[in-house]
Design a protein around this motif. Structure first.
Motif, PDB file in Angstrom:
ATOM      1  N   ILE A  25       0.807  -1.226  -0.060  1.00 14.00           N
ATOM      2  CA  ILE A  25       0.094  -0.067   0.025  1.00 14.00           C
ATOM      3  C   ILE A  25       0.777   1.109   0.189  1.00 14.00           C
ATOM      4  N   ILE A  26       2.016   1.123   0.652  1.00 10.37           N
ATOM      5  CA  ILE A  26       2.805   2.535   0.838  1.00 10.37           C
ATOM      6  C   ILE A  26       3.548   2.822  -0.647  1.00 10.37           C
ATOM      7  N   SER A  27       3.902   1.503  -1.148  1.00 12.01           N
ATOM      8  CA  SER A  27       4.516   1.622  -2.488  1.00 12.01           C
ATOM      9  C   SER A  27       3.428   2.276  -3.513  1.00 12.01           C
ATOM     10  N   GLY A  28       2.467   1.511  -3.442  1.00 11.89           N
ATOM     11  CA  GLY A  28       1.052   2.283  -4.151  1.00 11.89           C
ATOM     12  C   GLY A  28       0.878   3.691  -4.062  1.00 11.89           C
ATOM     13  N   LEU A  29       0.929   4.135  -2.730  1.00 11.31           N
ATOM     14  CA  LEU A  29       0.922   5.503  -2.582  1.00 11.31           C
ATOM     15  C   LEU A  29       2.079   6.683  -2.891  1.00 11.31           C
ATOM     16  N   GLY A  30       3.169   5.878  -3.501  1.00 18.37           N
ATOM     17  CA  GLY A  30       4.166   6.681  -3.930  1.00 18.37           C
ATOM     18  C   GLY A  30       5.437   6.660  -3.054  1.00 18.37           C
ATOM     19  N   GLY A  31       5.353   5.757  -1.940  1.00 20.47           N
ATOM     20  CA  GLY A  31       6.349   5.696  -0.978  1.00 20.47           C
ATOM     21  C   GLY A  31       6.082   6.352   0.266  1.00 20.47           C
ATOM     22  N   GLN A  32       6.939   6.371   1.451  1.00 19.45           N
ATOM     23  CA  GLN A  32       6.575   6.859   2.364  1.00 19.45           C
ATOM     24  C   GLN A  32       6.628   8.251   2.588  1.00 19.45           C
ATOM     25  N   ALA A  33       7.892   8.925   1.716  1.00 17.83           N
ATOM     26  CA  ALA A  33       8.218  10.404   1.733  1.00 17.83           C
ATOM     27  C   ALA A  33       6.732  11.132   1.055  1.00 17.83           C
ATOM     28  N   ASN A  34       6.117  10.407   0.242  1.00 15.87           N
ATOM     29  CA  ASN A  34       4.966  10.884  -0.364  1.00 15.87           C
ATOM     30  C   ASN A  34       3.609  11.210   0.507  1.00 15.87           C
ATOM     31  N   LYS A  66       1.517  13.940  -0.922  1.00 17.05           N
ATOM     32  CA  LYS A  66       2.098  15.221  -1.464  1.00 17.05           C
ATOM     33  C   LYS A  66       1.798  15.247  -3.091  1.00 17.05           C
ATOM     34  N   ASP A  67       2.149  14.075  -3.805  1.00 18.10           N
ATOM     35  CA  ASP A  67       2.000  14.454  -5.409  1.00 18.10           C
ATOM     36  C   ASP A  67       1.143  13.190  -5.820  1.00 18.10           C
ATOM     37  N   MET A  68       0.050  13.517  -6.184  1.00 20.16           N
ATOM     38  CA  MET A  68      -0.762  12.492  -6.920  1.00 20.16           C
ATOM     39  C   MET A  68      -0.103  11.711  -7.899  1.00 20.16           C
ATOM     40  N   LYS A  69       0.586  12.288  -8.655  1.00 20.12           N
ATOM     41  CA  LYS A  69       1.340  11.736  -9.864  1.00 20.12           C
ATOM     42  C   LYS A  69       1.915  10.431  -9.482  1.00 20.12           C
ATOM     43  N   GLU A  70       2.409  10.335  -7.926  1.00 21.84           N
ATOM     44  CA  GLU A  70       3.206   9.341  -7.757  1.00 21.84           C
ATOM     45  C   GLU A  70       2.350   8.088  -7.227  1.00 21.84           C
ATOM     46  N   VAL A  71       0.865   8.111  -7.239  1.00 24.70           N
ATOM     47  CA  VAL A  71       0.194   7.264  -6.673  1.00 24.70           C
ATOM     48  C   VAL A  71      -0.012   6.184  -7.910  1.00 24.70           C
ATOM     49  N   VAL A  72      -0.074   4.980  -7.673  1.00 21.58           N
ATOM     50  CA  VAL A  72      -0.468   3.934  -8.611  1.00 21.58           C
ATOM     51  C   VAL A  72      -1.589   3.336  -8.374  1.00 21.58           C
ATOM     52  N   ASP A  73      -2.843   3.728  -8.853  1.00 21.33           N
ATOM     53  CA  ASP A  73      -4.040   3.177  -8.482  1.00 21.33           C
ATOM     54  C   ASP A  73      -4.008   1.410  -8.712  1.00 21.33           C
ATOM     55  N   GLN A  74      -3.340   1.035  -9.740  1.00 21.68           N
ATOM     56  CA  GLN A  74      -3.379  -0.487 -10.088  1.00 21.68           C
ATOM     57  C   GLN A  74      -2.818  -1.231  -8.868  1.00 21.68           C
TER      58      GLN A  74
END
Length: 50
Positions: free
Chosen positions: A2-11, A27-35
């Motif tokens: 889940i953390i990876s899908g959210l773009g990592g802990q820093a995001n 912080k940045d929705m572009k880093e989120v991977v819905d799949q």
């Protein structure tokens, strides 16, 4: 995963949960991977501004 899908802990800025949902502010929705998030068994992923 889940953390990876959210773009990592820093995001991740904030996490809130209720009975049926996990609410996360990032912080940045572009880093989120819905799949990736859906592959964890999530019923859906919704983005929006608060």
């Amino acid at each position: 995963m889940i953390i990876s899908g959210l773009g990592g802990q820093a995001n991740i800025e904030d996490v809130d949960c209720c009975f049926t949902r996990l609410r996360v502010r990032v912080k940045d929705m572009k880093e989120v991977v819905d799949q990736t998030l859906l592959s964890t068994g999530a019923n859906g992923v919704k983005s929006g501004l608060l």
